[in-house]
Design an enzyme around this catalytic site. Structure first.
Site, PDB file in Angstrom:
ATOM      1  CB  CYS B  40      -0.912   0.035   1.209  1.00 47.36           C
ATOM      2  SG  CYS B  40      -1.869  -1.449   1.398  1.00 47.36           S
ATOM      3  CB  CYS B 113       0.334   9.609   7.028  1.00 42.44           C
ATOM      4  SG  CYS B 113       0.753   9.306   5.309  1.00 42.44           S
TER       5      CYS B 113
END
Lengths: 416, 132
Positions: B40, B113
């Protein structure tokens, strides 16, 4: 130091090109469709550019259609051809009666590594049941084989669309060989009154360094773009071989031989003509060799001086200005960020640099490896790239990769 | 100031990207949290050392390793700064929004993130509690 190594994304407008277009922004602002002298001077300029493009491609002037860019040229080529075929040839009563040529959905053969301008267009036709599409996979060198295309041809195959030079990994596809094979199939088809096959190539990344003669390539349709070769953004052209079925996709006035409506983008058309004339007047081998020497030096040094790096795409069949590396254990966006901070521009197959968060479809199709796509960076050199710039890039790249590898948990785990 | 990729990011993100804090591993960590996946494009590993003071458990040390974009590196770096010295019962306050805020914001497509960093922390604490 500022180092631009993203010529594959776009290029600066060349000085001579800029000089050539200036009058058409201000003084010679006429509409080519106007009857008065302003209009006629603009018309002359457009037709001169058409001649320049036609000569470069070894084509005739009426076979050149100016578009808003490579994307529109690709759209027109594919959608225009399929639309026209669907209403004429396939409805030919002779063919309807003959069960041998029973009406089927037109079939397109393209590749998984095409630019989105071709891919998305084919997907659209497929989704709307307007065409059937085969997407050929490239091998691990990023190359399509002639045999592969031949095998995919079916009775209802109407169009083959394969790019000349891949925009990401720079691989040069065997367009001439595919073109010749298609020509042979066409002569067989003609003897049984079958439907002719047409061959389109997206040559947007090829114009500067490859042989662009349409007869040499044996293509029926070919797309080019201005901003990759020193003209401004927003201009391109489609070569359409005489007799190739075509329907318009943009409606309005009767510009461009009634193929493409809309007032001509005179200044940009002049620019495209000029940019092409510049390429044509230079010895392409010399230009290619010069840039290839520098690019080969770059590849050799990076592979030698940075551990765990691989080149993406064939070394042999490769555009002379392209280098695309897979830096193991690190991610592309962080490399680009590091490079940008020291003034170096490149681009990445990483998802993190795009809004879609999808990794590069080209690298995915070629390697089937998302981690590789995330860790790959493309460098595309241009005419003005110097050895000093390449050396500066290598020395910074070494530091950036080392730093990021120190941060990455994969470095130790994978390199064991 | 010239515009570049770094202008997508706040000053704080760039600081942590260029000079990450507490990078590396801990010898015999009390807990580890590994989240994400190189497939990913993001992989984070957070390691913590839990100590005791005044009868309370606290993060004595934290280190990270990250494979990912600039934002992924910066969020993991700032996370370690945010948790070192904190009592374990205070850590629930550290949300992904708090991480984003302490970085002076993140571009929208990079918000995941901060979620990832928060997950790494939760996983590291779980791992510690499972093994203590």
């Amino acid at each position: 130091m500022k180092v631009y190594l993203d010529y594959g994304a776009t290029s600066p407008v060349k000085k001579e090109v800029k000089a050539a277009i200036m009058p058409f922004l201000e003084v010679e602002f006429g509409n080519p469709s106007s009857i008065h002298s302003w209009g006629q001077r603009a018309r002359q300029a457009v037709e001169k550019a058409r001649e320049q493009v036609a000569q470069f491609l070894g084509a005739k002037e009426p076979e050149i259609i100016f578009t808003s860019g490579g994307t529109e040229a690709d759209n027109l080529a594919i959608r225009g051809l399929i639309a026209q075929i669907s209403k004429s040839e396939f409805l030919n009563p002779k063919q309807i009666q003959n069960p041998k040529f029973k009406i089927q959905k037109p079939h397109i053969i393209t590749t998984q590594i095409e630019h989105h301008a071709v891919l998305r267009t084919c997907e659209y036709l497929e989704k709307n049941h307007l065409a059937e599409v085969t997407y050929l996979a490239s091998n691990r060198d990023g190359l399509i084989q002639v045999e592969q295309v031949k095998k995919a041809i079916k009775k209802n195959t109407i169009l083959v669309s394969i790019m000349y030079v891949n925009n990401e990994i720079g691989t040069i596809e065997p367009i001439r060989e595919i073109g010749k094979m298609i020509e042979k199939i066409n002569s067989e088809r003609l003897t049984v009154n079958g439907q002719r096959l047409y061959f389109h190539t997206d040559a947007v990344q090829a114009a500067e360094y490859q042989n662009m003669n349409v007869d040499f390539l044996h293509v029926d349709l070919l797309s080019i773009s201005g901003h990759k070769i020193g003209a401004p953004k927003g201009i391109g052209a489609l070569y359409l071989r005489k007799g190739t079925p075509m329907d318009k996709i943009i409606f309005g006035g009767e510009q461009e031989n009634n193929w493409r409506a809309g007032t001509e983008n005179v200044a940009s058309i002049v620019a495209l003509g000029k940019a092409i004339e510049i390429i044509r007047n230079q010895k392409s081998e010399i230009r290619s060799q010069k840039i290839q020497k520098l690019r080969d030096y770059f590849i050799k040094k990076v592979l030698k001086e940075i551990p765990d790096v691989e080149l993406n795409g064939s070394k042999e069949f490769r555009s002379p200005n392209n280098a695309n590396f897979y830096f193991k254990y690190v991610e592309g966006e962080s490399i680009l960020l590091g490079l940008d901070l020291v003034g170096i521009a490149a681009s990445s197959g990483s998802a993190c640099t795009s809004l879609s968060l999808e990794p590069s479809h080209v690298l995915m199709a070629t390697f089937g490896d998302a981690e590789r796509s995330h860790g790959s960076v493309r460098f595309t050199l241009g005419e003005e790239t110097t050895k000093k710039e390449i050396d500066y890039t290598i020395s910074n790249l070494k530091k950036i990769i080392k730093r990021l590898r120190d941060i990455s948990p994969l470095t130790k785990e994978r390199s064991k | 100031m010239s515009q570049n990729i770094s202008s997508l990011y706040s000053k704080k993100v760039m600081e942590h990207f260029l000079h990450p804090k507490n990078m590396g591993t801990i010898k015999n960590p009390s807990g580890r949290g590994r989240v994400g996946n190189p497939v990913c494009g993001d992989l984070m590993e957070l390691q913590i050392k839990v100590g005791k003071r005044k009868n309370k458990e606290y993060i004595q040390d934290a280190k990270f390793q990250t494979f990912g974009c600039g934002a992924a590196i910066a969020t993991s770096s700032i996370l370690t700064e945010m948790i070192i010295g904190k009592n374990l019962d205070e850590l629930s306050k550290i949300s992904n929004q708090a991480i984003t805020k302490s970085l002076g914001g993140l571009p929208l497509q990079k918000r995941h993130c901060s979620v990832l960093a928060n997950q790494a922390l939760k996983k590291a604490i779980e791992d510690y509690q499972k093994h203590k």
